[in-house]
Scaffold this motif. Structure first.
Motif, PDB file in Angstrom:
ATOM      1  N   ASP A  30     -36.409  -7.948  13.853  1.00 51.18           N
ATOM      2  CA  ASP A  30     -37.763  -8.940  13.671  1.00 51.18           C
ATOM      3  C   ASP A  30     -38.111  -8.978  12.238  1.00 51.18           C
ATOM      4  OD1 ASP A  30     -37.989  -9.310  16.468  1.00 51.18           O
ATOM      5  OD2 ASP A  30     -39.404  -7.721  16.605  1.00 51.18           O
ATOM      6  N   ILE A  31     -38.117 -10.197  11.670  1.00 52.20           N
ATOM      7  CA  ILE A  31     -38.600 -10.139  10.088  1.00 52.20           C
ATOM      8  C   ILE A  31     -40.204 -10.717  10.116  1.00 52.20           C
ATOM      9  CG2 ILE A  31     -38.200 -11.401   7.897  1.00 52.20           C
ATOM     10  CD1 ILE A  31     -35.130 -11.508   8.802  1.00 52.20           C
ATOM     11  N   LEU A  32     -40.394 -11.476  11.117  1.00 56.74           N
ATOM     12  CA  LEU A  32     -41.722 -11.971  10.908  1.00 56.74           C
ATOM     13  C   LEU A  32     -42.335 -11.743  12.373  1.00 56.74           C
ATOM     14  CD1 LEU A  32     -42.324 -15.058   8.575  1.00 56.74           C
ATOM     15  CD2 LEU A  32     -42.958 -12.750   8.054  1.00 56.74           C
ATOM     16  N   ARG A  49     -44.652  -5.810  -0.020  1.00 57.71           N
ATOM     17  CA  ARG A  49     -43.742  -4.911  -0.605  1.00 57.71           C
ATOM     18  C   ARG A  49     -42.380  -5.576  -0.479  1.00 57.71           C
ATOM     19  NH1 ARG A  49     -43.370   1.246   0.965  1.00 57.71           N
ATOM     20  NH2 ARG A  49     -41.598   1.032  -0.608  1.00 57.71           N
ATOM     21  N   ASN A  50     -41.229  -5.074  -1.111  1.00 60.29           N
ATOM     22  CA  ASN A  50     -40.042  -5.642  -0.958  1.00 60.29           C
ATOM     23  C   ASN A  50     -39.445  -5.543   0.584  1.00 60.29           C
ATOM     24  OD1 ASN A  50     -39.171  -3.854  -3.741  1.00 60.29           O
ATOM     25  ND2 ASN A  50     -38.995  -5.953  -3.594  1.00 60.29           N
ATOM     26  N   GLY A  51     -38.980  -6.608   1.248  1.00 59.74           N
ATOM     27  CA  GLY A  51     -38.883  -6.620   2.548  1.00 59.74           C
ATOM     28  C   GLY A  51     -39.644  -6.965   3.352  1.00 59.74           C
ATOM     29  N   SER A  52     -40.980  -7.264   2.825  1.00 58.55           N
ATOM     30  CA  SER A  52     -42.015  -7.282   3.989  1.00 58.55           C
ATOM     31  C   SER A  52     -42.195  -8.918   4.471  1.00 58.55           C
ATOM     32  CB  SER A  52     -43.348  -7.159   3.307  1.00 58.55           C
ATOM     33  OG  SER A  52     -43.465  -7.897   2.174  1.00 58.55           O
ATOM     34  N   GLY A  53     -41.316  -9.853   3.874  1.00 55.65           N
ATOM     35  CA  GLY A  53     -41.215 -11.160   4.755  1.00 55.65           C
ATOM     36  C   GLY A  53     -41.659 -12.320   4.020  1.00 55.65           C
ATOM     37  N   LYS A  54     -42.128 -12.125   2.789  1.00 51.37           N
ATOM     38  CA  LYS A  54     -42.705 -12.983   2.056  1.00 51.37           C
ATOM     39  C   LYS A  54     -41.788 -14.566   1.770  1.00 51.37           C
ATOM     40  CE  LYS A  54     -42.961 -10.437  -1.462  1.00 51.37           C
ATOM     41  NZ  LYS A  54     -42.424  -9.248  -0.786  1.00 51.37           N
ATOM     42  N   SER A  55     -40.490 -14.130   1.328  1.00 55.56           N
ATOM     43  CA  SER A  55     -39.617 -15.278   1.206  1.00 55.56           C
ATOM     44  C   SER A  55     -39.388 -15.828   2.585  1.00 55.56           C
ATOM     45  CB  SER A  55     -38.374 -14.931   0.718  1.00 55.56           C
ATOM     46  OG  SER A  55     -38.580 -14.509  -0.923  1.00 55.56           O
ATOM     47  N   THR A  56     -39.218 -15.186   3.437  1.00 59.52           N
ATOM     48  CA  THR A  56     -38.953 -15.771   4.733  1.00 59.52           C
ATOM     49  C   THR A  56     -40.019 -16.645   5.444  1.00 59.52           C
ATOM     50  OG1 THR A  56     -37.704 -13.837   5.528  1.00 59.52           O
ATOM     51  CG2 THR A  56     -38.317 -15.375   7.462  1.00 59.52           C
ATOM     52  N   LEU A  57     -41.493 -16.117   4.897  1.00 64.03           N
ATOM     53  CA  LEU A  57     -42.303 -16.955   5.303  1.00 64.03           C
ATOM     54  C   LEU A  57     -42.682 -18.172   4.630  1.00 64.03           C
ATOM     55  CD1 LEU A  57     -46.209 -15.658   6.073  1.00 64.03           C
ATOM     56  CD2 LEU A  57     -45.783 -17.598   4.663  1.00 64.03           C
ATOM     57  N   THR A 201     -45.820 -13.411  -5.161  1.00 68.22           N
ATOM     58  CA  THR A 201     -45.417 -12.440  -6.450  1.00 68.22           C
ATOM     59  C   THR A 201     -45.625 -11.120  -6.060  1.00 68.22           C
ATOM     60  OG1 THR A 201     -46.369 -12.073  -8.582  1.00 68.22           O
ATOM     61  CG2 THR A 201     -48.063 -12.723  -6.857  1.00 68.22           C
ATOM     62  N   HIS A 202     -45.024 -10.275  -7.049  1.00 68.56           N
ATOM     63  CA  HIS A 202     -45.260  -8.822  -7.139  1.00 68.56           C
ATOM     64  C   HIS A 202     -46.408  -8.434  -8.238  1.00 68.56           C
ATOM     65  CE1 HIS A 202     -42.476  -7.458  -3.989  1.00 68.56           C
ATOM     66  NE2 HIS A 202     -41.276  -8.391  -4.850  1.00 68.56           N
ATOM     67  N   ASP A 203     -46.875  -9.380  -8.859  1.00 68.83           N
ATOM     68  CA  ASP A 203     -47.908  -9.154  -9.729  1.00 68.83           C
ATOM     69  C   ASP A 203     -49.009  -9.593  -9.481  1.00 68.83           C
ATOM     70  OD1 ASP A 203     -49.266  -8.930 -12.181  1.00 68.83           O
ATOM     71  OD2 ASP A 203     -48.361 -10.740 -13.299  1.00 68.83           O
ATOM     72  N   SER A 251     -38.998  -1.992   4.359  1.00 64.68           N
ATOM     73  CA  SER A 251     -38.415  -2.721   5.523  1.00 64.68           C
ATOM     74  C   SER A 251     -36.920  -3.105   5.317  1.00 64.68           C
ATOM     75  CB  SER A 251     -39.069  -4.276   5.485  1.00 64.68           C
ATOM     76  OG  SER A 251     -40.346  -3.697   5.703  1.00 64.68           O
ATOM     77  N   GLY A 252     -36.318  -3.274   6.602  1.00 63.72           N
ATOM     78  CA  GLY A 252     -35.021  -3.813   6.400  1.00 63.72           C
ATOM     79  C   GLY A 252     -33.727  -2.714   6.444  1.00 63.72           C
TER      80      GLY A 252
END
Ligand SMILES: Nc1ncnc2c1ncn2[C@@H]1O[C@H](COP(=O)(O)OP(=O)(O)OP(=O)(O)O)[C@@H](O)[C@H]1O
Length: 252
Positions: A30-32, A49-57, A201-203, A251-252
C-alpha cells in the motif's frame, strides 16, 4: 507573431481538487490509503518524509496513474481518463528536468505540449515562440537543450508548462539543485501565476504564506489545514523522529 505569453491575464478562479477514498498500491504494498481531500485553495503545499507518498499523490492528481480505488477529480475532470482535457487542466514540473524533456531543441520541447493539446504545427510554434518571448528567451528557440544548465533546463520545463496555461500547476520539489538566484527567479514567476499551485517540498520554509498544507505520513493524511499550524505540527514530529533511528522507520 503572437503576443508574449501574459501569465497574469486570466481571471483569479480557484480550481477544485478532489480525492475521495483514494487507495493506490504497487506489488502488494500500500502506497496511499484512503486519501480524501476537497480543496479550492490556490496555494497548496504537500510535506512528508521520504517515501510517504507525496509524488504518488501528485501523479494521481495529474492523471499519470489511476487509483486502485476511489476517485480523483481536478476541476471536475478525471485526468487519467481524459488526457486531452488533462493537458488543459494540470501541468507538472518535476524535480529533475531531464525526466521531463524529450526533444533536442527548446522550441520543439515547448511546442510539444501545445501540439498534444491539438494546436496545429505552425500555431504551436508561434505559441512556443510567444512563451519564450515572455521570458526574454526567444534566442533559445533553436538551442539544443543539452547546451543549457540544469537551472536553464528547469526554466524550459516551466515555460513548456506555462505555455499550455493549465489551471493547476504541480511542483514536485522544483527547486532542489538550483542556486539561490535561480530559485528566487523561479519562485517569483510561480508567485505571480494565476493558477492553483500544488507544491511538494522538503523545505517547509518555502510554503510560508500558503493557503493549505497536507502532511502525508506512510501513505495517509496525518494532518491538513492552514499552513502555519500544520507545519508546526509536522516540524515538531520531525524533530522527535530525528532523535530516533530515522532510517529504520522510512516507508518502503
Ligand atoms: N513504481 C513503484 N513500485 C514500487 N513501489 C513504489 C513505486 N513508486 C513508489 N513506490 C513506493 O511508494 C512509496 C511512496 O513513494 P513516493 O515517491 O510517492 O514518496 P515521496 O513521499 O514522494 O518520497 P520522497 O520524498 O523520497 O521523494 C515509497 O515507499 C516507494 O518505494
Amino acid at each position: 507573431m503572437n503576443a508574449p505569453l501574459d501569465i497574469s491575464a486570466r481571471s483569479l478562479t480557484a480550481t477544485r481538487l478532489q480525492m475521495a477514498g483514494v487507495c493506490y498500491g504497487k506489488g502488494g504494498v500500500d502506497i496511499l490509503t484512503d486519501v480524501t481531500l476537497d480543496l479550492t485553495e490556490r496555494r497548496i503545499g504537500i510535506v512528508g518524509r521520504n517515501g510517504s507518498g507525496k509524488s504518488t499523490l501528485v501523479r494521481l492528481l495529474c492523471g499519470l496513474i489511476a487509483p486502485d480505488s476511489g476517485e480523483v477529480r481536478v476541476g471536475g475532470i478525471d485526468c487519467f481518463a481524459d488526457r486531452r482535457a488533462a493537458l488543459r487542466t494540470v501541468g507538472i514540473l518535476f524535480q529533475n528536468p531531464d525526466h521531463q524533456i524529450i526533444f533536442p531543441t527548446v522550441g520543439e520541447e515547448v511546442a510539444f505540449g501545445l501540439r498534444q493539446m491539438g494546436h496545429a504545427k505552425t500555431e504551436a510554434r508561434k505559441m512556443a515562440h510567444a512563451a519564450l518571448e515572455g521570458f526574454g528567451r526567444t534566442d533559445w528557440y533553436d538551442r539544443p537543450v543539452q547546451t543549457l544548465s540544469q537551472g536553464q533546463r528547469h526554466l524550459v520545463c516551466l515555460i513548456s508548462v506555462l505555455a499550455m496555461q493549465p489551471k493547476v500547476i504541480v511542483l514536485d520539489e522544483p527547486f532542489s539543485g538550483l542556486d539561490i538566484p535561480t530559485t528566487r527567479a523561479l519562485r517569483r514567476v510561480l508567485d505571480d501565476i494565476d493558477a492553483t499551485l500544488v507544491h511538494v517540498t522538503h523545505d517547509p520554509g518555502s510554503l510560508a504564506g500558503y493557503d493549505h498544507v497536507i502532511w502525508l505520513s506512510e501513505g495517509r493524511i496525518a494532518d491538513q489545514g492552514r499552513a502555519e499550524p500544520v507545519l508546526a505540527h509536522f516540524l515538531d514530529q520531525m524533530d522527535r523522529e530525528g532523535d530516533r533511528d530515522a532510517f529504520a522507520d522510512l516507508s518502503g
